[in-house]
Write an enzyme that holds these catalytic residues in place. Structure first.
Site, PDB file in Angstrom:
ATOM      1  N   TYR A   1       0.819  -1.218   0.000  1.00  0.00           N
ATOM      2  CA  TYR A   1       0.000   0.000   0.000  1.00  0.00           C
ATOM      3  C   TYR A   1       0.850   1.264   0.000  1.00  0.00           C
ATOM      4  O   TYR A   1       0.406   2.321   0.419  1.00  0.00           O
ATOM      5  CB  TYR A   1      -0.973  -0.013   1.190  1.00  0.00           C
ATOM      6  CG  TYR A   1      -2.304  -0.644   0.827  1.00  0.00           C
ATOM      7  CD1 TYR A   1      -3.413   0.140   0.529  1.00  0.00           C
ATOM      8  CD2 TYR A   1      -2.437  -2.030   0.749  1.00  0.00           C
ATOM      9  CE1 TYR A   1      -4.621  -0.431   0.171  1.00  0.00           C
ATOM     10  CE2 TYR A   1      -3.646  -2.610   0.391  1.00  0.00           C
ATOM     11  CZ  TYR A   1      -4.733  -1.801   0.107  1.00  0.00           C
ATOM     12  OH  TYR A   1      -5.924  -2.370  -0.254  1.00  0.00           O
TER      13      TYR A   1
ATOM     14  N   GLY B   1      -9.503  -5.865  -5.371  1.00  0.00           N
ATOM     15  CA  GLY B   1      -8.125  -6.283  -5.619  1.00  0.00           C
ATOM     16  C   GLY B   1      -7.556  -7.094  -4.470  1.00  0.00           C
ATOM     17  O   GLY B   1      -6.840  -8.086  -4.679  1.00  0.00           O
ATOM     18  N   ASP B   2      -7.879  -6.675  -3.229  1.00  0.00           N
ATOM     19  CA  ASP B   2      -7.433  -7.441  -2.055  1.00  0.00           C
ATOM     20  C   ASP B   2      -8.091  -8.814  -2.023  1.00  0.00           C
ATOM     21  O   ASP B   2      -7.460  -9.815  -1.679  1.00  0.00           O
ATOM     22  CB  ASP B   2      -7.778  -6.678  -0.773  1.00  0.00           C
ATOM     23  CG  ASP B   2      -6.950  -5.418  -0.619  1.00  0.00           C
ATOM     24  OD1 ASP B   2      -5.721  -5.517  -0.574  1.00  0.00           O
ATOM     25  OD2 ASP B   2      -7.544  -4.323  -0.554  1.00  0.00           O
ATOM     26  N   ARG B   3      -9.383  -8.866  -2.377  1.00  0.00           N
ATOM     27  CA  ARG B   3     -10.068 -10.156  -2.396  1.00  0.00           C
ATOM     28  C   ARG B   3      -9.462 -11.061  -3.459  1.00  0.00           C
ATOM     29  O   ARG B   3      -9.294 -12.274  -3.229  1.00  0.00           O
ATOM     30  CB  ARG B   3     -11.558  -9.936  -2.659  1.00  0.00           C
ATOM     31  CG  ARG B   3     -12.389 -11.199  -2.778  1.00  0.00           C
ATOM     32  CD  ARG B   3     -12.752 -11.829  -1.436  1.00  0.00           C
ATOM     33  NE  ARG B   3     -11.693 -12.595  -0.792  1.00  0.00           N
ATOM     34  CZ  ARG B   3     -11.828 -13.218   0.359  1.00  0.00           C
ATOM     35  NH1 ARG B   3     -12.984 -13.155   1.003  1.00  0.00           N
ATOM     36  NH2 ARG B   3     -10.839 -13.898   0.884  1.00  0.00           N
TER      37      ARG B   3
END
Length: 469
Positions: free
Chosen positions: A148, A257-259
């Site tokens: 991040y 995107g994290d999933r």
């Protein structure tokens, strides 16, 4: 493999949502005043990725359970303690953190974000050794790097440990434009289309062109360029292929995107090959978006802590998906709109009314008269379309978020279960003429009457069909 051990490495932050309502401006400045209803904080960044790994989606090749460790800089302050406590079953391995805990606070009114306030940081890791990082990575079935842009992936010691691990282990790298490049040997790198174009310095290039270029540049075993509703393009040593996504209603893509990356890491950690892992990740990301994205995820977590909004009395009688919709919308301070009717033969007038009703809030629930109710109201020849088909057609419309069938002759009983913020009717009468108006105002709701679209009605359509038939 029924259980996978996942280590998430990256930049963690604290997401804080302040929700309320705004009905007036401040006397000392032309800005809205928000009366706060609730405050909820949850891990963001790599913290969110770790939580997603700890709650595997029920799709594809994902193991049923995961033991998750988060390796991230976390400051020794009150916000850092709040972040650590909110990780639940995720084990936290702290790295030194430069500055205060990175915090993003969204102040929201009636579902709309008025302002976001960022505090803390820069979050760069301090006092890190490659040996300490390697000890945490040892034995992991998969390592997910959740970048991040806070500095973790640019730290020399972290990069050295990840480079060594990638030679023999499984590393999935979710990159960030301000982060370091993926280390050589990653099993999978998962940029989105914009990140891929920037990394390859090829603006305007498509995922099919970018994926193999970046695989070579990053010396990765595979690169999957995600393309939202179009799925992903996967490049491996065997070639490049498109992994399509099933169509979903796009409610909130935040966190998709994290999933995607977390599902891919879980699948690879469980022993799936990279093609199966990416297919699983595409399915998981679509499911995430269809379920309401990060806002719904945070709301459900709030429900587990008792911080979620209460459902109206009697709401247990509603379908589960409608209950979840109410919790999700109200949890982010949104407005629930409802309208009702027979909707026997759907026509342009219905569509115009439904579109107008949806614009009054953040979710639209249609209260649909059952077949028995329509017969009593319209006569023995109606409805011409059964309630299951009517409900299915309505639910497929872009403006409709949920459908509830009721059997009474008027919607008051159903309304008292749903308790929307706004009740919408079409017609040429005033709100005071509606028998349900008193009920709606009784729980603080509003009544809105929309004009019919001239010349359109189900009765006229059926009469014309009989004449012409």
């Amino acid at each position: 493999m029924s259980t996978a051990r996942i280590v998430v490495v990256g930049d963690a932050l604290l997401d804080r949502d302040v929700t309320g309502t705004s009905t007036r401006l401040s006397p000392d400045a032309p800005v809205p005043v928000v009366d706060v209803d609730a405050v909820f904080a949850s891990p963001g960044g790599a913290g969110l990725a770790a939580l997603l790994c700890a709650e595997p989606p029920a799709v594809g090749s994902v193991p049923a359970r995961a033991q998750v460790t988060l390796l991230a800089p976390v400051a020794a302050d009150a916000a850092g303690a709040e972040l650590a406590a909110a990780l639940g079953e995720v084990a936290l391995e702290r790295l030194g953190h430069e500055g205060g805990t990175r915090t993003k606070t969204r102040i929201r009114s009636s579902g709309q974000t008025l302002v976001r306030v960022d505090e803390g940081g820069p979050g760069t890791p301090v006092g890190v050794t490659a040996e300490a990082v390697a000890r945490v990575l040892a034995g992991a079935d998969a390592v997910l790097v959740s970048d991040y842009g806070g500095g973790v992936t640019r730290d020399p010691a972290v990069r050295r440990a990840l480079t060594d691990h990638a030679r023999t282990g499984t590393v999935v790298w979710d990159p960030h434009p301000r982060g370091g490049e993926p280390v050589p040997g990653c099993a999978l790198v998962t940029p989105n289309a914009a990140e891929a174009a920037a990394a390859a310095e090829r603006p305007g290039a498509g995922p099919r062109e970018l994926a193999p270029v970046l695989r070579e540049r990053w010396a990765a075993r595979a690169v999957a360029v995600t393309a939202g509703p179009r799925g992903a393009v996967l490049a491996t040593a065997a070639g490049t292929e498109h992994v399509p996504a099933a169509p979903v209603r796009d409610t909130d893509p935040c966190g998709a995107g994290d999933r995607f990356a977390s599902a891919a890491a879980l699948a690879l950690g469980g022993g799936a090959d990279v093609t199966a892992a990416v297919s699983t990740a595409v399915e998981a990301a679509g499911q995430w978006v269809a379920d309401g994205g990060a806002a719904t995820f945070r709301t459900r977590r709030a429900a587990g802590t008792g911080a979620a909004p209460e459902l109206p009395p009697g709401a247990a009688a509603l379908p589960r998906e409608v209950q979840d919709l109410l919790v999700e919308v109200r949890g982010r301070g949104g407005t629930v709109v409802a309208t009702g009717g027979c909707f026997d033969v759907l026509h342009a007038g219905h569509i115009a009314s439904l579109d107008a009703a949806r614009r009054l809030g953040d979710a639209l629930v249609v209260l649909l008269n059952s077949d028995g109710s329509v017969r009593r109201l319209k006569g023995p020849g109606r409805p011409v379309v059964g309630q299951e088909d009517r409900a299915r057609v309505l639910a497929a419309l872009r403006s409709v978020d949920a459908v509830v069938v009721f059997d009474e002759d008027d919607p008051r009983a159903a309304l008292n279960v749903l308790r929307p913020d706004v009740w919408v009717k079409g017609g040429d009468y005033t709100p005071e003429q509606l028998p349900e108006a008193a009920d709606v105002r009784g729980w603080g709701g509003q009544v809105s009457v929309l004009p019919y679209l001239s010349g359109r009605s189900t009765t006229a359509i059926l009469q014309r069909a009989c004449r012409e038939g």
